[in-house]
Motif scaffolding. Structure first.
Motif, short mmCIF file in Angstrom:
data_model
loop_
_atom_site.label_atom_id
_atom_site.label_comp_id
_atom_site.label_asym_id
_atom_site.label_seq_id
_atom_site.Cartn_x
_atom_site.Cartn_y
_atom_site.Cartn_z
N GLN A 66 0.80 -1.22 0.00
CA GLN A 66 0.00 0.00 0.00
C GLN A 66 0.84 1.27 0.00
N ASP A 67 2.15 1.14 0.05
CA ASP A 67 3.01 2.31 0.10
C ASP A 67 3.22 2.91 -1.30
N GLY A 68 3.58 4.19 -1.33
CA GLY A 68 3.91 4.87 -2.58
C GLY A 68 5.40 4.84 -2.85
N PHE A 69 5.76 5.27 -4.06
CA PHE A 69 7.16 5.29 -4.47
C PHE A 69 7.47 6.54 -5.26
N LEU A 70 8.70 7.02 -5.10
CA LEU A 70 9.27 8.02 -5.99
C LEU A 70 10.71 7.59 -6.23
N GLY A 71 11.02 7.21 -7.47
CA GLY A 71 12.35 6.72 -7.78
C GLY A 71 12.97 7.48 -8.92
N GLU A 72 14.30 7.55 -8.92
CA GLU A 72 14.99 8.32 -9.95
C GLU A 72 14.75 7.76 -11.34
N PRO A 121 14.68 15.12 -5.11
CA PRO A 121 14.28 14.56 -3.81
C PRO A 121 14.99 13.26 -3.48
N TRP A 122 15.22 12.40 -4.48
CA TRP A 122 15.86 11.12 -4.20
C TRP A 122 17.34 11.28 -3.86
N ASP A 123 17.98 12.37 -4.30
CA ASP A 123 19.36 12.64 -3.92
C ASP A 123 19.46 13.02 -2.45
N LEU A 124 18.43 13.70 -1.94
CA LEU A 124 18.48 14.36 -0.64
C LEU A 124 17.84 13.57 0.51
N ALA A 125 16.79 12.84 0.22
CA ALA A 125 15.88 12.42 1.29
C ALA A 125 16.58 11.66 2.42
N ALA A 141 13.70 24.89 3.42
CA ALA A 141 14.30 23.57 3.51
C ALA A 141 15.19 23.30 2.30
N ALA A 142 16.11 22.37 2.46
CA ALA A 142 16.96 21.95 1.35
C ALA A 142 16.09 21.45 0.20
N SER A 143 16.48 21.82 -1.01
CA SER A 143 15.69 21.45 -2.19
C SER A 143 16.57 21.53 -3.41
#
Length: 266
Positions: free
Chosen positions: A66-72, A213-217, A237-239
């Motif tokens: 049920q989780d979401g994803f954000l991938g490079e 976001p994937w570089d930083l999280a 915030a860092a972005s």
């Protein structure tokens, strides 16, 4: 760690990072080539980036469907649990392509938009960094803490450069102005590792423009849990606009320098 969900998320991130790191370390073909490019001809993706992301997202989805994803490399889904995994399957792809050791796997779990778990696996160093929100930052079993803040002229600072020509030229100009003011500048090629090295006291500070976001999280959480201050321009915030992480005594002076230098600008 009082939240019962966080140990589960951390264990899954650690295992996914371990598996992806092993795949990348042991499965790298001798004839590795570029599979495609992204923002420019030097912003590359290899077949191993794609394979590692599939491994990570497949493993995590099996355990938490049920989780979401954000991938490079394209993984994107909303999910229904309030948890989203932010994945960089291979941070430092150009290093990996050339056979340099400075590359990593970065996995973070966000709850309602806030990073609560971060793991950075660095296979060729044999190192695993991890943090849980409110639980400190760790390298294996060793708790991490940033270095005591030096004067700016004694600070070792890391940075990175983007892949677009105009941005790179401006970033080089900012670095040229900063170099006479600090002990030295390093350029490692993996934002996640640089953030973890701030956490481990191996760097005094790190800054860069153009991160995703994937570089930083994961690395941002690990740095903060080790006592670093992180952010972007003042009050932000860092972005992708600007990311800065440093020991507390350096943060304001570096943020002011980067603002005056237009480091957030292309």
């Amino acid at each position: 760690m009082t939240d019962p969900l966080l140990p589960e998320l951390l264990d899954l991130a650690l295992e996914a990072g371990r598996r992806a790191g092993a795949l990348l370390r042991d499965g790298r073909p001798d004839d590795l080539t570029v599979a495609r490019t992204k923002t420019s001809a030097i912003d590359v993706v290899t077949e191993m980036d794609i394979a590692a992301e599939k491994l990570i997202t497949g493993f995590l989805a099996e355990h938490r469907p049920q989780d979401g994803f954000l991938g490079e490399e394209g993984a994107s889904s909303t999910g229904t649990s309030g948890i989203r995994w932010v994945v960089d399957p291979l941070d430092g792809t150009v290093n990996y392509l050339y056979g340099l050791p400075t590359w990593s796997v970065s996995i973070a779990a966000e709850r309602d938009g806030e990073a609560v778990v971060g793991v950075v696996e660095v296979p060729l160093r044999g190192e695993t960094f991890h943090a849980v929100l409110g639980g400190g930052a760790w390298l294996g079993d060793r708790r991490l803490a940033v270095r005591p803040s030096p004067a700016l002229d004694q600070a070792l600072v890391a940075t990175g450069f983007g892949y677009l020509q105009a941005r790179r030229a401006h970033q080089a100009d900012v670095a040229q102005r900063l170099l006479p003011r600090v002990r030295d500048i390093r350029r490692g090629g993996s934002a996640a590792i640089d953030l973890c090295d701030v956490a481990a006291g191996r760097l005094d500070a790190y800054y860069e423009r153009g991160l995703n976001p994937w570089d930083l999280a994961a690395g941002d959480l690990i740095a903060r849990e080790a006592g670093a201050l992180t952010g972007g321009r003042a009050g932000v915030a860092a972005s992708g606009e600007l990311a800065l992480a440093s020991s507390p005594g350096l943060f304001d002076v570096l943020q002011e320098f980067l603002e005056e230098s237009g480091a957030w600008h292309d």
